[in-house]
Design a protein around this motif. Structure first.
Motif, PDB file in Angstrom:
ATOM      1  N   LEU A 459     -15.971 -21.262 -29.581  1.00  0.00           N
ATOM      2  CA  LEU A 459     -16.507 -22.433 -30.281  1.00  0.00           C
ATOM      3  C   LEU A 459     -17.674 -22.083 -31.197  1.00  0.00           C
ATOM      4  O   LEU A 459     -18.139 -22.938 -31.946  1.00  0.00           O
ATOM      5  CB  LEU A 459     -16.992 -23.473 -29.266  1.00  0.00           C
ATOM      6  CG  LEU A 459     -15.942 -24.136 -28.391  1.00  0.00           C
ATOM      7  CD1 LEU A 459     -16.613 -25.067 -27.386  1.00  0.00           C
ATOM      8  CD2 LEU A 459     -14.917 -24.897 -29.223  1.00  0.00           C
ATOM      9  N   GLY A 460     -18.145 -20.843 -31.136  1.00  0.00           N
ATOM     10  CA  GLY A 460     -19.328 -20.434 -31.867  1.00  0.00           C
ATOM     11  C   GLY A 460     -19.080 -20.183 -33.335  1.00  0.00           C
ATOM     12  O   GLY A 460     -18.194 -20.783 -33.960  1.00  0.00           O
ATOM     13  N   ASP A 461     -19.841 -19.236 -33.885  1.00  0.00           N
ATOM     14  CA  ASP A 461     -19.836 -19.027 -35.333  1.00  0.00           C
ATOM     15  C   ASP A 461     -18.786 -18.043 -35.810  1.00  0.00           C
ATOM     16  O   ASP A 461     -18.812 -17.608 -36.959  1.00  0.00           O
ATOM     17  CB  ASP A 461     -21.218 -18.557 -35.795  1.00  0.00           C
ATOM     18  CG  ASP A 461     -21.656 -17.280 -35.083  1.00  0.00           C
ATOM     19  OD1 ASP A 461     -20.825 -16.644 -34.420  1.00  0.00           O
ATOM     20  OD2 ASP A 461     -22.849 -16.937 -35.189  1.00  0.00           O
ATOM     21  N   GLY A 462     -17.839 -17.682 -34.944  1.00  0.00           N
ATOM     22  CA  GLY A 462     -16.742 -16.819 -35.350  1.00  0.00           C
ATOM     23  C   GLY A 462     -17.034 -15.345 -35.303  1.00  0.00           C
ATOM     24  O   GLY A 462     -16.202 -14.534 -35.732  1.00  0.00           O
ATOM     25  N   GLU A 463     -18.180 -14.951 -34.766  1.00  0.00           N
ATOM     26  CA  GLU A 463     -18.552 -13.536 -34.752  1.00  0.00           C
ATOM     27  C   GLU A 463     -17.874 -12.744 -33.642  1.00  0.00           C
ATOM     28  O   GLU A 463     -17.939 -11.531 -33.622  1.00  0.00           O
ATOM     29  CB  GLU A 463     -20.073 -13.400 -34.614  1.00  0.00           C
ATOM     30  CG  GLU A 463     -20.832 -13.817 -35.858  1.00  0.00           C
ATOM     31  CD  GLU A 463     -20.477 -12.965 -37.061  1.00  0.00           C
ATOM     32  OE1 GLU A 463     -20.402 -11.724 -36.914  1.00  0.00           O
ATOM     33  OE2 GLU A 463     -20.247 -13.529 -38.135  1.00  0.00           O
ATOM     34  N   HIS A 464     -17.234 -13.405 -32.688  1.00  0.00           N
ATOM     35  CA  HIS A 464     -16.509 -12.725 -31.609  1.00  0.00           C
ATOM     36  C   HIS A 464     -17.422 -11.727 -30.892  1.00  0.00           C
ATOM     37  O   HIS A 464     -17.222 -10.526 -30.925  1.00  0.00           O
ATOM     38  CB  HIS A 464     -15.277 -11.997 -32.167  1.00  0.00           C
ATOM     39  CG  HIS A 464     -14.220 -11.715 -31.131  1.00  0.00           C
ATOM     40  ND1 HIS A 464     -12.997 -12.303 -31.163  1.00  0.00           N
ATOM     41  CD2 HIS A 464     -14.219 -10.932 -30.028  1.00  0.00           C
ATOM     42  CE1 HIS A 464     -12.263 -11.884 -30.139  1.00  0.00           C
ATOM     43  NE2 HIS A 464     -13.002 -11.053 -29.437  1.00  0.00           N
ATOM     44  N   ARG A 465     -18.433 -12.261 -30.215  1.00  0.00           N
ATOM     45  CA  ARG A 465     -19.455 -11.424 -29.584  1.00  0.00           C
ATOM     46  C   ARG A 465     -19.114 -10.993 -28.160  1.00  0.00           C
ATOM     47  O   ARG A 465     -19.752 -10.116 -27.619  1.00  0.00           O
ATOM     48  CB  ARG A 465     -20.796 -12.168 -29.576  1.00  0.00           C
ATOM     49  CG  ARG A 465     -21.403 -12.370 -30.958  1.00  0.00           C
ATOM     50  CD  ARG A 465     -22.733 -13.112 -30.877  1.00  0.00           C
ATOM     51  NE  ARG A 465     -23.390 -13.157 -32.164  1.00  0.00           N
ATOM     52  CZ  ARG A 465     -23.199 -14.108 -33.068  1.00  0.00           C
ATOM     53  NH1 ARG A 465     -22.341 -15.072 -32.796  1.00  0.00           N
ATOM     54  NH2 ARG A 465     -23.827 -14.096 -34.222  1.00  0.00           N
ATOM     55  N   VAL A 466     -18.152 -11.646 -27.522  1.00  0.00           N
ATOM     56  CA  VAL A 466     -17.817 -11.321 -26.138  1.00  0.00           C
ATOM     57  C   VAL A 466     -16.538 -10.507 -26.127  1.00  0.00           C
ATOM     58  O   VAL A 466     -15.478 -11.002 -26.543  1.00  0.00           O
ATOM     59  CB  VAL A 466     -17.655 -12.599 -25.290  1.00  0.00           C
ATOM     60  CG1 VAL A 466     -17.492 -12.231 -23.819  1.00  0.00           C
ATOM     61  CG2 VAL A 466     -18.862 -13.518 -25.473  1.00  0.00           C
ATOM     62  N   PRO A 467     -16.577  -9.271 -25.674  1.00  0.00           N
ATOM     63  CA  PRO A 467     -15.406  -8.386 -25.771  1.00  0.00           C
ATOM     64  C   PRO A 467     -14.256  -8.854 -24.896  1.00  0.00           C
ATOM     65  O   PRO A 467     -14.455  -9.412 -23.820  1.00  0.00           O
ATOM     66  CB  PRO A 467     -15.954  -7.034 -25.285  1.00  0.00           C
ATOM     67  CG  PRO A 467     -17.124  -7.369 -24.434  1.00  0.00           C
ATOM     68  CD  PRO A 467     -17.725  -8.597 -25.041  1.00  0.00           C
ATOM     69  N   GLY A 468     -13.036  -8.638 -25.410  1.00  0.00           N
ATOM     70  CA  GLY A 468     -11.839  -8.948 -24.639  1.00  0.00           C
ATOM     71  C   GLY A 468     -11.476 -10.413 -24.612  1.00  0.00           C
ATOM     72  O   GLY A 468     -10.739 -10.845 -23.722  1.00  0.00           O
ATOM     73  N   ARG A 469     -11.948 -11.191 -25.578  1.00  0.00           N
ATOM     74  CA  ARG A 469     -11.716 -12.640 -25.528  1.00  0.00           C
ATOM     75  C   ARG A 469     -10.248 -12.988 -25.728  1.00  0.00           C
ATOM     76  O   ARG A 469      -9.647 -12.629 -26.734  1.00  0.00           O
ATOM     77  CB  ARG A 469     -12.548 -13.335 -26.606  1.00  0.00           C
ATOM     78  CG  ARG A 469     -12.531 -14.856 -26.484  1.00  0.00           C
ATOM     79  CD  ARG A 469     -13.333 -15.493 -27.605  1.00  0.00           C
ATOM     80  NE  ARG A 469     -12.558 -15.645 -28.817  1.00  0.00           N
ATOM     81  CZ  ARG A 469     -13.097 -15.793 -30.025  1.00  0.00           C
ATOM     82  NH1 ARG A 469     -14.405 -15.750 -30.175  1.00  0.00           N
ATOM     83  NH2 ARG A 469     -12.317 -15.951 -31.086  1.00  0.00           N
ATOM     84  N   PRO A 470      -9.657 -13.742 -24.783  1.00  0.00           N
ATOM     85  CA  PRO A 470      -8.272 -14.193 -24.950  1.00  0.00           C
ATOM     86  C   PRO A 470      -8.202 -15.392 -25.887  1.00  0.00           C
ATOM     87  O   PRO A 470      -9.217 -15.941 -26.300  1.00  0.00           O
ATOM     88  CB  PRO A 470      -7.856 -14.592 -23.520  1.00  0.00           C
ATOM     89  CG  PRO A 470      -8.984 -14.177 -22.616  1.00  0.00           C
ATOM     90  CD  PRO A 470     -10.205 -14.101 -23.475  1.00  0.00           C
ATOM     91  N   SER A 471      -7.003 -15.836 -26.182  1.00  0.00           N
ATOM     92  CA  SER A 471      -6.814 -17.055 -26.960  1.00  0.00           C
ATOM     93  C   SER A 471      -7.212 -18.265 -26.125  1.00  0.00           C
ATOM     94  O   SER A 471      -7.318 -18.198 -24.891  1.00  0.00           O
ATOM     95  CB  SER A 471      -5.352 -17.183 -27.387  1.00  0.00           C
ATOM     96  OG  SER A 471      -4.529 -17.391 -26.239  1.00  0.00           O
ATOM     97  N   LEU A 472      -7.425 -19.389 -26.800  1.00  0.00           N
ATOM     98  CA  LEU A 472      -7.755 -20.614 -26.077  1.00  0.00           C
ATOM     99  C   LEU A 472      -6.643 -21.014 -25.115  1.00  0.00           C
ATOM    100  O   LEU A 472      -6.914 -21.507 -24.009  1.00  0.00           O
ATOM    101  CB  LEU A 472      -8.023 -21.747 -27.066  1.00  0.00           C
ATOM    102  CG  LEU A 472      -9.381 -21.747 -27.771  1.00  0.00           C
ATOM    103  CD1 LEU A 472      -9.441 -22.888 -28.785  1.00  0.00           C
ATOM    104  CD2 LEU A 472     -10.523 -21.879 -26.772  1.00  0.00           C
ATOM    105  N   LEU A 473      -5.408 -20.804 -25.508  1.00  0.00           N
ATOM    106  CA  LEU A 473      -4.292 -21.147 -24.622  1.00  0.00           C
ATOM    107  C   LEU A 473      -4.363 -20.325 -23.337  1.00  0.00           C
ATOM    108  O   LEU A 473      -4.219 -20.867 -22.225  1.00  0.00           O
ATOM    109  CB  LEU A 473      -2.965 -20.912 -25.336  1.00  0.00           C
ATOM    110  CG  LEU A 473      -1.701 -21.174 -24.495  1.00  0.00           C
ATOM    111  CD1 LEU A 473      -1.683 -22.617 -23.998  1.00  0.00           C
ATOM    112  CD2 LEU A 473      -0.441 -20.863 -25.304  1.00  0.00           C
ATOM    113  N   LYS A 474      -4.585 -19.033 -23.463  1.00  0.00           N
ATOM    114  CA  LYS A 474      -4.683 -18.183 -22.272  1.00  0.00           C
ATOM    115  C   LYS A 474      -5.914 -18.537 -21.444  1.00  0.00           C
ATOM    116  O   LYS A 474      -5.879 -18.486 -20.210  1.00  0.00           O
ATOM    117  CB  LYS A 474      -4.707 -16.710 -22.680  1.00  0.00           C
ATOM    118  CG  LYS A 474      -3.378 -16.212 -23.232  1.00  0.00           C
ATOM    119  CD  LYS A 474      -3.432 -14.731 -23.575  1.00  0.00           C
ATOM    120  CE  LYS A 474      -2.075 -14.236 -24.078  1.00  0.00           C
ATOM    121  NZ  LYS A 474      -2.114 -12.783 -24.442  1.00  0.00           N
ATOM    122  N   LEU A 475      -7.010 -18.924 -22.111  1.00  0.00           N
ATOM    123  CA  LEU A 475      -8.197 -19.339 -21.371  1.00  0.00           C
ATOM    124  C   LEU A 475      -7.913 -20.597 -20.557  1.00  0.00           C
ATOM    125  O   LEU A 475      -8.366 -20.725 -19.411  1.00  0.00           O
ATOM    126  CB  LEU A 475      -9.350 -19.601 -22.336  1.00  0.00           C
ATOM    127  CG  LEU A 475     -10.185 -18.416 -22.795  1.00  0.00           C
ATOM    128  CD1 LEU A 475     -11.305 -18.908 -23.705  1.00  0.00           C
ATOM    129  CD2 LEU A 475     -10.767 -17.650 -21.612  1.00  0.00           C
TER     130      LEU A 475
END
Length: 506
Positions: A459-475
């Protein structure tokens, strides 16, 4: 742009710290001469492209090490924070079919909105839990630092008496359903549940501030307090500065020795009159905070909400913020959370994590941007930390890059606090020596923290700061499974909120 804003550890530091006998003791100062401006993260050099160790777009990965300006230290220091308003406001915004403004997303508040399973100490202070698990990104892991206070006592009888000054926003914007009416309902219920030896005062503000009720004991005066609450009506503009200033003056005048004195600000924080800068507002009442230990508990309301202002006010007021969107939230805040914050177990609490340069190459604290503390201020007890009460947990997540085949000690986490009565300092530490094979093989509560952090990142600014992030569906699927395993309604609500975000973003 650096997606993780992490730190690169200098090879020379290993020799320096080992030779000095300081390796991973949790103490010691940064040797950058204050280049991080005392915030614990690097400035422009740290945010340069490629600083995470990942090849940046349109760059030759073989040259990224030469172009990087590495940070010289291996420490991360922050003041403890138990705010949850960011997650609460995001939930309301998504439920209304809108995507939250990225500036209102604070990952640590998402993470700290969920119960954890840390061991608790017997007395005041903290227990320290440190664990970690590998992500799907090569050599990157998530490390969880968990701090817990003693369990909250059963009932209200064992806590000290409370002296609470409620500062209520009655500006025109508070006329929206779910704002002033919700505050009045909640305060009425709380008045019935407070003890006879507790006291409350009531201050209102619109274009001006007024003390409606001076500090008044509950014993024999509940009807008078209810009448003062019921009489509130919205009017005019929002002079929040005047409200806070008058609120603190009323709290000081009615301060009770031996009681826990608090200012509780209830507002949509849409300040549009008088002083609106939180630093200036809190500077006016600095004496009340420092001399009398009166801290600020912020309660945010409304679909349009001045999140940044309320959060900054709470930080400057040595307190924390929550957000309420309905009667259920409000009853939880006023009848459960607020009473827990009446009793203090620690003052000016700070945490410092020392990463082992022999095994860790990069790290980044996820969130806590407004709570960073200069590394060499960790043991300076004049520097503000966070206040915590019984039943609290604080979780900090780090994105950590380890060396290939890293083995052995990875980090030491130390928490330092002052006894709430004597102001004597104390410390407790925990260590991390091994990593689980995968985030999704870790304990259920670790996974909940990871899902919350990944969701905030999405939901943040699009910088993808947390490694290994899945898609929203997988979350959402992960959250559903965790809700079933933990039997936790809050985790089930997280799954629903993720699906709402998925419906909006597509």
């Amino acid at each position: 742009m650096d997606r993780y804003r992490t730190r690169r550890l200098r090879t020379a530091l290993v020799a320096v710290t080992v030779a000095g006998g300081l390796l991973l003791t949790g103490c010691g100062a940064s040797d950058d001469g204050g280049g991080d401006n005392g915030r614990g993260d690097n400035s422009s050099a740290d945010r340069a492209e490629g600083a995470t160790g990942f090849p940046a777009p349109d760059r030759d990965p073989d040259t990224r090490d030469e172009e990087r300006d590495p940070a010289p230290d291996h420490l991360s220091t922050f003041a403890l924070d138990v705010d949850t308003a960011s997650y609460g406001y995001a939930r309301r915004t998504l439920a209304e079919g809108r995507r939250p403004d990225p500036s209102t997303i604070r990952p640590e508040e998402f993470v700290n909105s969920f119960r954890q399973d840390y061991d608790r100490p017997d007395g005041n202070g903290f227990s320290v839990t440190v664990d970690g698990a590998r992500t799907g990104d090569e050599d990157w892991s998530l490390v969880r630092v968990g701090l817990a206070t003693r369990a909250a006592p059963e009932g209200a009888g064992r806590r000290p008496p409370a002296a609470l000054t409620f500062v209520i926003d009655i500006s025109g914007s508070m006329s929206e359903p779910g704002r002033l009416d919700l505050a009045q309902e909640s305060l009425g219920v709380m008045t019935d549940r407070l003890r006879d030896d507790d006291s409350v005062a009531l201050v209102t503000f619109s274009d001006e501030a007024e003390t409606v009720l001076p500090m008044t004991r509950l014993d024999g005066n509940r009807d008078e307090i209810h009448e003062a609450i019921d009489s509130l009506e919205p009017t005019f503009s929002t002079n929040l500065g005047a409200g806070v200033e008058t609120g603190y003056a009323t709290a000081v005048e009615g301060r009770r020795e031996g009681a826990t004195n608090r200012v509780v600000l209830v507002s949509d924080a849409l300040a549009n009159d008088g002083e609106t800068d939180p630093d200036e507002i809190l500077d006016r009442v600095a004496g009340a905070r420092r001399e009398h230990g009166i801290t600020l508990f912020g309660v945010g309301v409304g679909s349009d909400y001045g999140d940044a202002l309320m959060e900054r006010l709470a930080d400057k007021g040595d307190g924390h913020t929550v957000y309420v969107s309905g009667s259920e939230d409000a009853r939880e805040v006023f009848c459960e959370q607020l009473p827990r914050n009446i009793d203090l177990t620690a003052r000016d609490a700070k945490a410092q994590v020392a990463f082992d340069p022999e095994n860790v190459t990069d790290f980044r604290l996820i969130g806590y941007d407004n709570r960073r503390v200069a590394d060499d201020d960790f043991r300076d007890d004049r520097v503000d930390g966070g206040e915590t009460g019984p039943g609290h947990t604080v979780t900090a997540l780090y994105a950590v890059r380890t060396k290939p085949n890293a083995n052995g000690h990875l980090a030491t986490a130390t928490v330092r606090w002052q006894d709430p009565e004597t102001r004597d300092p104390h410390e407790e530490s925990g260590q991390l020596k091994t990593l689980d094979d995968s985030v999704w093989d870790a304990s259920p509560r670790f996974q909940v923290a990871a899902v919350a952090a990944y969701f905030a990142d999405a939901l943040g600014d699009g910088e993808h700061r947390v490694p290994g992030r899945p898609s929203l569906l997988k979350l959402a699927v992960r959250a559903d499974g965790l809700a079933e395993r933990t039997e936790d309604e809050a985790v089930s609500g997280l799954a629903d909120t993720i699906r709402q975000a998925l419906a909006i973003t597509g």
